[in-house]
Design an enzyme around this catalytic site. Structure first.
Site, PDB file in Angstrom:
ATOM      1  N   LYS A  12      12.317  64.563  23.578  1.00  0.00           N
ATOM      2  CA  LYS A  12      13.700  64.257  23.963  1.00  0.00           C
ATOM      3  C   LYS A  12      14.435  65.546  24.356  1.00  0.00           C
ATOM      4  CE  LYS A  12      13.844  60.171  20.980  1.00  0.00           C
ATOM      5  NZ  LYS A  12      14.628  59.378  20.003  1.00  0.00           N
ATOM      6  N   TYR A  48      15.932  54.316  31.435  1.00  0.00           N
ATOM      7  CA  TYR A  48      16.089  54.265  29.972  1.00  0.00           C
ATOM      8  C   TYR A  48      16.466  52.860  29.503  1.00  0.00           C
ATOM      9  CZ  TYR A  48      15.598  59.280  29.233  1.00  0.00           C
ATOM     10  OH  TYR A  48      15.105  60.561  29.141  1.00  0.00           O
ATOM     11  N   ARG A  94       2.802  57.626  15.128  1.00  0.00           N
ATOM     12  CA  ARG A  94       4.021  57.208  14.407  1.00  0.00           C
ATOM     13  C   ARG A  94       4.044  57.837  13.012  1.00  0.00           C
ATOM     14  NH1 ARG A  94       8.430  54.688  16.973  1.00  0.00           N
ATOM     15  NH2 ARG A  94       9.019  53.945  14.917  1.00  0.00           N
ATOM     16  N   THR A 100      12.719  57.018  11.789  1.00  0.00           N
ATOM     17  CA  THR A 100      13.740  57.187  12.842  1.00  0.00           C
ATOM     18  C   THR A 100      14.850  58.128  12.390  1.00  0.00           C
ATOM     19  OG1 THR A 100      13.300  54.920  13.564  1.00  0.00           O
ATOM     20  CG2 THR A 100      15.378  55.917  14.288  1.00  0.00           C
ATOM     21  N   ARG A 111       9.797  64.669  12.544  1.00  0.00           N
ATOM     22  CA  ARG A 111      11.247  64.500  12.364  1.00  0.00           C
ATOM     23  C   ARG A 111      11.708  65.095  11.037  1.00  0.00           C
ATOM     24  NH1 ARG A 111      11.333  58.309  14.740  1.00  0.00           N
ATOM     25  NH2 ARG A 111      11.654  58.828  16.937  1.00  0.00           N
ATOM     26  N   ASN A 131      16.290  63.208  17.338  1.00  0.00           N
ATOM     27  CA  ASN A 131      15.144  63.228  16.420  1.00  0.00           C
ATOM     28  C   ASN A 131      13.849  63.627  17.138  1.00  0.00           C
ATOM     29  OD1 ASN A 131      14.809  60.907  17.830  1.00  0.00           O
ATOM     30  ND2 ASN A 131      14.887  59.509  16.090  1.00  0.00           N
ATOM     31  N   HIS A 134      10.082  60.616  21.009  1.00  0.00           N
ATOM     32  CA  HIS A 134       9.857  59.168  21.014  1.00  0.00           C
ATOM     33  C   HIS A 134       8.355  58.939  20.926  1.00  0.00           C
ATOM     34  CE1 HIS A 134       9.673  54.977  22.193  1.00  0.00           C
ATOM     35  NE2 HIS A 134       8.667  55.336  22.984  1.00  0.00           N
ATOM     36  N   GLU A 145       5.195  50.735  27.973  1.00  0.00           N
ATOM     37  CA  GLU A 145       5.842  52.044  28.166  1.00  0.00           C
ATOM     38  C   GLU A 145       5.003  52.950  29.063  1.00  0.00           C
ATOM     39  OE1 GLU A 145       8.088  52.087  23.790  1.00  0.00           O
ATOM     40  OE2 GLU A 145       6.586  53.606  24.225  1.00  0.00           O
TER      41      GLU A 145
HETATM   42  P1  ADP Z   1      12.322  54.907  16.968  1.00  0.00           P
HETATM   43  O1  ADP Z   1      12.628  55.986  17.995  1.00  0.00           O
HETATM   44  O2  ADP Z   1      11.987  55.493  15.628  1.00  0.00           O
HETATM   45  O3  ADP Z   1      11.262  53.936  17.461  1.00  0.00           O
HETATM   46  P2  ADP Z   1      14.463  52.983  17.613  1.00  0.00           P
HETATM   47  O4  ADP Z   1      13.612  52.445  18.722  1.00  0.00           O
HETATM   48  O5  ADP Z   1      15.059  51.994  16.674  1.00  0.00           O
HETATM   49  O6  ADP Z   1      13.676  54.071  16.735  1.00  0.00           O
HETATM   50  O7  ADP Z   1      15.675  53.813  18.234  1.00  0.00           O
HETATM   51  C1  ADP Z   1      15.495  54.597  19.374  1.00  0.00           C
HETATM   52  C2  ADP Z   1      16.244  55.893  19.234  1.00  0.00           C
HETATM   53  O8  ADP Z   1      17.654  55.639  19.269  1.00  0.00           O
HETATM   54  C3  ADP Z   1      16.037  56.629  17.920  1.00  0.00           C
HETATM   55  O9  ADP Z   1      14.858  57.420  17.926  1.00  0.00           O
HETATM   56  C4  ADP Z   1      17.289  57.474  17.822  1.00  0.00           C
HETATM   57  O10 ADP Z   1      17.206  58.651  18.622  1.00  0.00           O
HETATM   58  C5  ADP Z   1      18.342  56.556  18.420  1.00  0.00           C
HETATM   59  N1  ADP Z   1      19.043  55.732  17.424  1.00  0.00           N
HETATM   60  C6  ADP Z   1      18.583  54.635  16.787  1.00  0.00           C
HETATM   61  N2  ADP Z   1      19.498  54.111  15.955  1.00  0.00           N
HETATM   62  C7  ADP Z   1      20.596  54.893  16.065  1.00  0.00           C
HETATM   63  C8  ADP Z   1      21.901  54.895  15.451  1.00  0.00           C
HETATM   64  N3  ADP Z   1      22.248  53.965  14.547  1.00  0.00           N
HETATM   65  N4  ADP Z   1      22.771  55.855  15.804  1.00  0.00           N
HETATM   66  C9  ADP Z   1      22.435  56.784  16.703  1.00  0.00           C
HETATM   67  N5  ADP Z   1      21.236  56.856  17.325  1.00  0.00           N
HETATM   68  C10 ADP Z   1      20.321  55.934  17.009  1.00  0.00           C
END
Ligand code: ADP
Length: 171
Positions: A12, A48, A94, A100, A111, A131, A134, A145
């Site tokens: 990211k 996106y 993962r 997350t 992370r 974080n 992805h 994807e």
């Molecule tokens: P992951 O990336 O762990 O698969 P998600 O697909 O749920 O998680 O979310 C995508 C991305 O959106 C996260 O990695 C994070 O950067 C951001 N994100 C998710 N939930 C939140 C939130 N509540 N507030 C701010 N950013 C968020």
């Protein structure tokens, strides 16, 4: 079911701007994962939207606000996308990436080691959670994807010299 899988990872904007791609990528190489595709790009809002909503169903899982702040964060700069291949690569990656929310991500995960933002802090400040990376969540997401981020001609097949140990197959 095939045990050799391909997964999409995206460094990211926070990882790109902190200059930590190399050291994180080396973790995946050390684990025996093979790079089969790589590119730097600055995707559009539509790209996106497809990634996070059409494939990731983020609005229903996390809410509209989380979706909006995440898209703004992703638009802050270029990202670097990789397709990595290896034994059960999707769940392995993962596991290495961690939870997350960096606050909850265990030490030793990417992370957990490189970030510490919490959901509450992100929410109070109306920001997306930086974080680092992805990684595809499951086999169906990974397939969609990879097709979304890479064309056939951008993916490669070759043999790693350590494959005897990292991708051992029946003789
Ligand atoms: P992951 O990336 O762990 O698969 P998600 O697909 O749920 O998680 O979310 C995508 C991305 O959106 C996260 O990695 C994070 O950067 C951001 N994100 C998710 N939930 C939140 C939130 N509540 N507030 C701010 N950013 C968020």
């Amino acid at each position: 079911m095939a045990t050799i899988e391909r997964s999409l990872i995206v460094f990211k904007p926070d990882a790109v701007q902190r200059g930590i791609i190399g050291e994180i990528l080396s973790r995946f190489e050390r684990a025996g994962l093979k790079i089969v595709g790589v590119k730097m790009l600055q995707p559009s809002y539509d790209h996106y939207f497809h990634h996070y909503e059409n494939i990731g169903k983020m609005i229903s899982r996390r809410g509209q606000k989380a979706f909006d702040v995440t898209l703004s964060m992703m638009n802050e700069g270029p990202v670097v996308a990789f397709v990595l291949e290896g034994i059960e690569a999707i769940s392995l990656i993962r596991k290495m990436v961690g939870a997350t929310e960096p606050k909850s991500a265990l030490p030793g995960t990417i992370r957990g080691d490189y970030a510490h933002m919490s959901f509450s802090h992100a929410d109070l400040n109306d920001v997306g959670i930086p974080n680092i990376i992805h990684a595809s969540g499951d086999a169906s997401d990974a397939e969609q994807e990879i097709n979304h981020w890479f064309s056939e001609s951008e993916l490669f097949s070759y043999e790693l010299t350590n494959e005897k140990f990292t991708q051992t197959k029946k003789k």
